[in-house]
Design a protein around this motif. Structure first.
Motif, PDB file in Angstrom:
ATOM      1  N   ILE A 194       0.843  -1.195   0.000  1.00 16.48           N
ATOM      2  CA  ILE A 194       0.000   0.000   0.000  1.00 16.48           C
ATOM      3  C   ILE A 194       0.882   1.251   0.000  1.00 16.48           C
ATOM      4  CG2 ILE A 194      -1.650   1.350   1.349  1.00 16.48           C
ATOM      5  CD1 ILE A 194      -2.840  -1.320   2.304  1.00 16.48           C
ATOM      6  N   ASP A 195       1.923   1.236   0.860  1.00 18.89           N
ATOM      7  CA  ASP A 195       2.854   2.369   0.921  1.00 18.89           C
ATOM      8  C   ASP A 195       3.551   2.570  -0.423  1.00 18.89           C
ATOM      9  OD1 ASP A 195       2.173   2.641   3.549  1.00 18.89           O
ATOM     10  OD2 ASP A 195       3.956   1.624   4.328  1.00 18.89           O
ATOM     11  N   LEU A 196       3.888   1.462  -1.081  1.00 18.36           N
ATOM     12  CA  LEU A 196       4.566   1.521  -2.372  1.00 18.36           C
ATOM     13  C   LEU A 196       3.670   2.164  -3.427  1.00 18.36           C
ATOM     14  CD1 LEU A 196       6.935   0.779  -4.232  1.00 18.36           C
ATOM     15  CD2 LEU A 196       5.953  -1.519  -4.453  1.00 18.36           C
ATOM     16  N   LEU A 197       2.419   1.757  -3.468  1.00 24.34           N
ATOM     17  CA  LEU A 197       1.479   2.344  -4.433  1.00 24.34           C
ATOM     18  C   LEU A 197       1.218   3.818  -4.138  1.00 24.34           C
ATOM     19  CD1 LEU A 197      -1.117  -0.546  -4.874  1.00 24.34           C
ATOM     20  CD2 LEU A 197       0.330   0.431  -6.658  1.00 24.34           C
ATOM     21  N   GLU A 198       1.128   4.167  -2.855  1.00 24.84           N
ATOM     22  CA  GLU A 198       0.920   5.571  -2.496  1.00 24.84           C
ATOM     23  C   GLU A 198       2.105   6.427  -2.913  1.00 24.84           C
ATOM     24  OE1 GLU A 198       0.101   5.540   1.664  1.00 24.84           O
ATOM     25  OE2 GLU A 198      -2.039   5.115   1.402  1.00 24.84           O
ATOM     26  N   LEU A 199       3.313   5.885  -2.761  1.00 22.31           N
ATOM     27  CA  LEU A 199       4.507   6.621  -3.182  1.00 22.31           C
ATOM     28  C   LEU A 199       4.534   6.798  -4.691  1.00 22.31           C
ATOM     29  CD1 LEU A 199       7.271   7.887  -2.809  1.00 22.31           C
ATOM     30  CD2 LEU A 199       8.259   5.591  -2.713  1.00 22.31           C
ATOM     31  N   LEU A 200       4.247   5.728  -5.429  1.00 21.20           N
ATOM     32  CA  LEU A 200       4.242   5.820  -6.892  1.00 21.20           C
ATOM     33  C   LEU A 200       3.166   6.788  -7.382  1.00 21.20           C
ATOM     34  CD1 LEU A 200       4.746   2.040  -7.787  1.00 21.20           C
ATOM     35  CD2 LEU A 200       6.409   3.898  -8.081  1.00 21.20           C
ATOM     36  N   ASN A 201       2.029   6.799  -6.697  1.00 21.28           N
ATOM     37  CA  ASN A 201       0.972   7.741  -7.051  1.00 21.28           C
ATOM     38  C   ASN A 201       1.419   9.182  -6.816  1.00 21.28           C
ATOM     39  OD1 ASN A 201      -1.807   8.558  -7.685  1.00 21.28           O
ATOM     40  ND2 ASN A 201      -1.958   9.023  -5.514  1.00 21.28           N
ATOM     41  N   ALA A 202       2.082   9.414  -5.670  1.00 21.41           N
ATOM     42  CA  ALA A 202       2.600  10.749  -5.374  1.00 21.41           C
ATOM     43  C   ALA A 202       3.649  11.167  -6.395  1.00 21.41           C
ATOM     44  CB  ALA A 202       3.195  10.778  -3.962  1.00 21.41           C
ATOM     45  N   MET A 203       4.493  10.221  -6.803  1.00 17.00           N
ATOM     46  CA  MET A 203       5.503  10.504  -7.827  1.00 17.00           C
ATOM     47  C   MET A 203       4.854  10.882  -9.150  1.00 17.00           C
ATOM     48  SD  MET A 203       8.256   7.442  -7.110  1.00 17.00           S
ATOM     49  CE  MET A 203       9.034   7.710  -8.705  1.00 17.00           C
ATOM     50  N   MET A 204       3.817  10.155  -9.517  1.00 20.72           N
ATOM     51  CA  MET A 204       3.141  10.406 -10.787  1.00 20.72           C
ATOM     52  C   MET A 204       2.517  11.806 -10.813  1.00 20.72           C
ATOM     53  SD  MET A 204       0.007   8.241 -12.487  1.00 20.72           S
ATOM     54  CE  MET A 204      -1.104   8.697 -11.139  1.00 20.72           C
ATOM     55  N   ILE A 205       1.843  12.170  -9.714  1.00 24.19           N
ATOM     56  CA  ILE A 205       1.215  13.491  -9.645  1.00 24.19           C
ATOM     57  C   ILE A 205       2.265  14.593  -9.719  1.00 24.19           C
ATOM     58  CG2 ILE A 205      -0.122  15.055  -8.181  1.00 24.19           C
ATOM     59  CD1 ILE A 205      -1.558  12.601  -7.074  1.00 24.19           C
ATOM     60  N   ASP A 209       2.919  17.433 -12.840  1.00 23.86           N
ATOM     61  CA  ASP A 209       2.845  18.879 -12.620  1.00 23.86           C
ATOM     62  C   ASP A 209       3.585  19.207 -11.333  1.00 23.86           C
ATOM     63  OD1 ASP A 209       2.272  21.535 -12.396  1.00 23.86           O
ATOM     64  OD2 ASP A 209       0.107  21.298 -12.121  1.00 23.86           O
ATOM     65  N   SER A 210       4.786  19.752 -11.469  1.00 20.09           N
ATOM     66  CA  SER A 210       5.600  20.065 -10.291  1.00 20.09           C
ATOM     67  C   SER A 210       4.919  21.098  -9.406  1.00 20.09           C
ATOM     68  CB  SER A 210       6.976  20.580 -10.722  1.00 20.09           C
ATOM     69  OG  SER A 210       6.840  21.753 -11.515  1.00 20.09           O
ATOM     70  N   GLN A 211       4.074  21.948 -10.006  1.00 17.71           N
ATOM     71  CA  GLN A 211       3.356  22.961  -9.232  1.00 17.71           C
ATOM     72  C   GLN A 211       2.246  22.340  -8.392  1.00 17.71           C
ATOM     73  OE1 GLN A 211       4.441  26.104  -9.164  1.00 17.71           O
ATOM     74  NE2 GLN A 211       6.063  25.400 -10.521  1.00 17.71           N
ATOM     75  N   ALA A 212       1.903  21.077  -8.702  1.00 15.53           N
ATOM     76  CA  ALA A 212       0.821  20.421  -7.960  1.00 15.53           C
ATOM     77  C   ALA A 212       1.340  19.690  -6.728  1.00 15.53           C
ATOM     78  CB  ALA A 212       0.095  19.421  -8.864  1.00 15.53           C
ATOM     79  N   SER A 213       2.641  19.831  -6.457  1.00 17.34           N
ATOM     80  CA  SER A 213       3.206  19.120  -5.309  1.00 17.34           C
ATOM     81  C   SER A 213       2.555  19.538  -3.993  1.00 17.34           C
ATOM     82  CB  SER A 213       4.719  19.356  -5.231  1.00 17.34           C
ATOM     83  OG  SER A 213       4.995  20.740  -5.083  1.00 17.34           O
TER      84      SER A 213
END
Length: 283
Positions: A194-205, A209-213
């Motif tokens: 779950i942590d791995l998928l959440e990290l990959l999702n955060a990376m994708m976002i 868009d770097s401004q969407a961080s």
């Protein structure tokens, strides 16, 4: 007056507990407030009976309808209400709230444990406080990671970053050594996935868009790490990697060897990347 709609679904209960009761003024307070919890559980006939009272309530009556499944409410009910949507509580706000509770209870709790509770609760204060209560129930006045492991699934952001880094660098040895460490540490692999998928999702976002961080509910240290490893992977590879992890994640609970799906992710991804590199090599 709180009413559980899940156990009072019928029209007779609505008439007796709400409609008839609403006609009488409160004896002390200015208003008589009806809180109908899980209101989506009311039957169609019960909603119809309640409709008139909702549309023209007595001046001394206030209705609060609570539900997590708004789509199950009739449009005629929704149109007669003011809607207030409760959103997830931000990371920093939740962390400060838990620290204040621990301080009031005279409990010293490690910052890393607070972070784990916040991540596990996914923006829900009730879940976060419940986890904190479970930790305090151990009787320890100084709660560290070892104590927290009795209640919280044993996983952490650092190890997740290490695994993603091994995947991106196609480093099978580093990945396998990390998985062995996770086994030795008694990591819960379902939670790690779950942590791995959440990290990959955060990376994708963040990569899109770097401004969407600022939309990512993570601390500044994690954001910097995400930016660093994001520069090493393309959009196509990101999509393929997330697809692979999601496909293998369904096997974790069924696998007799919990770490096996994670090992397969590592080998399959690195082999695919190597083959892609070979295919692109000029003859």
């Amino acid at each position: 007056i709180e009413i559980d709609a899940a156990s009072h679904t019928g029209v007779d209960n609505v008439r007796e507990n709400i409609i008839d009761n609403a006609q009488f003024k409160p004896t002390k307070s200015k208003y008589k407030v009806f809180i109908i919890d899980e209101v989506h559980m009311l039957s169609t006939s019960a909603f119809n009976a309640l409709l008139k009272t909702l549309e023209e309530p007595p001046e001394h009556v206030i209705f609060i309808l609570a539900t997590t499944e708004l789509h199950k409410l009739p449009a005629t009910i929704i149109s007669r209400c003011q809607r207030f949507a409760f959103k997830k509580v931000p990371h920093d706000t939740m962390s400060n709230h838990l620290e204040n509770i621990a301080k009031e209870e005279k409990i010293k709790i490690a910052k890393e444990v607070i972070e784990r509770i916040v991540n596990k609760s996914d923006g829900c204060v009730r879940d976060a406080v419940s986890l904190l209560d479970q930790l305090m129930a151990t009787g320890e006045k100084n709660i560290d990671n070892e104590t927290a492991s009795l209640v919280l699934p044993n996983s952490n952001v650092e190890k997740t970053f290490e695994f993603v880094t091994a995947l991106i660098n196609k480093d099978i040895t580093a990945g396998m050594n990390l998985i062995k460490t996770l086994v030795d540490d008694g990591i819960n692999f379902s939670q790690f996935n779950i942590d791995l998928l959440e990290l990959l999702n955060a990376m994708m976002i963040s990569k899109a868009d770097s401004q969407a961080s600022f939309l990512l509910d993570i601390n500044d240290k994690v954001k910097k790490e995400i930016d660093k490893i994001n520069n090493q992977i393309t959009y196509t590879d990101m999509i393929n990697l997330i697809d692979l992890v999601m496909k293998r994640s369904q096997q974790i609970r069924l696998s007799p060897v919990p770490e096996l799906p994670l090992q397969l992710i590592l080998l399959e991804w690195c082999e695919k990347k190597d083959n892609d590199s070979s295919d692109n090599t000029p003859s």
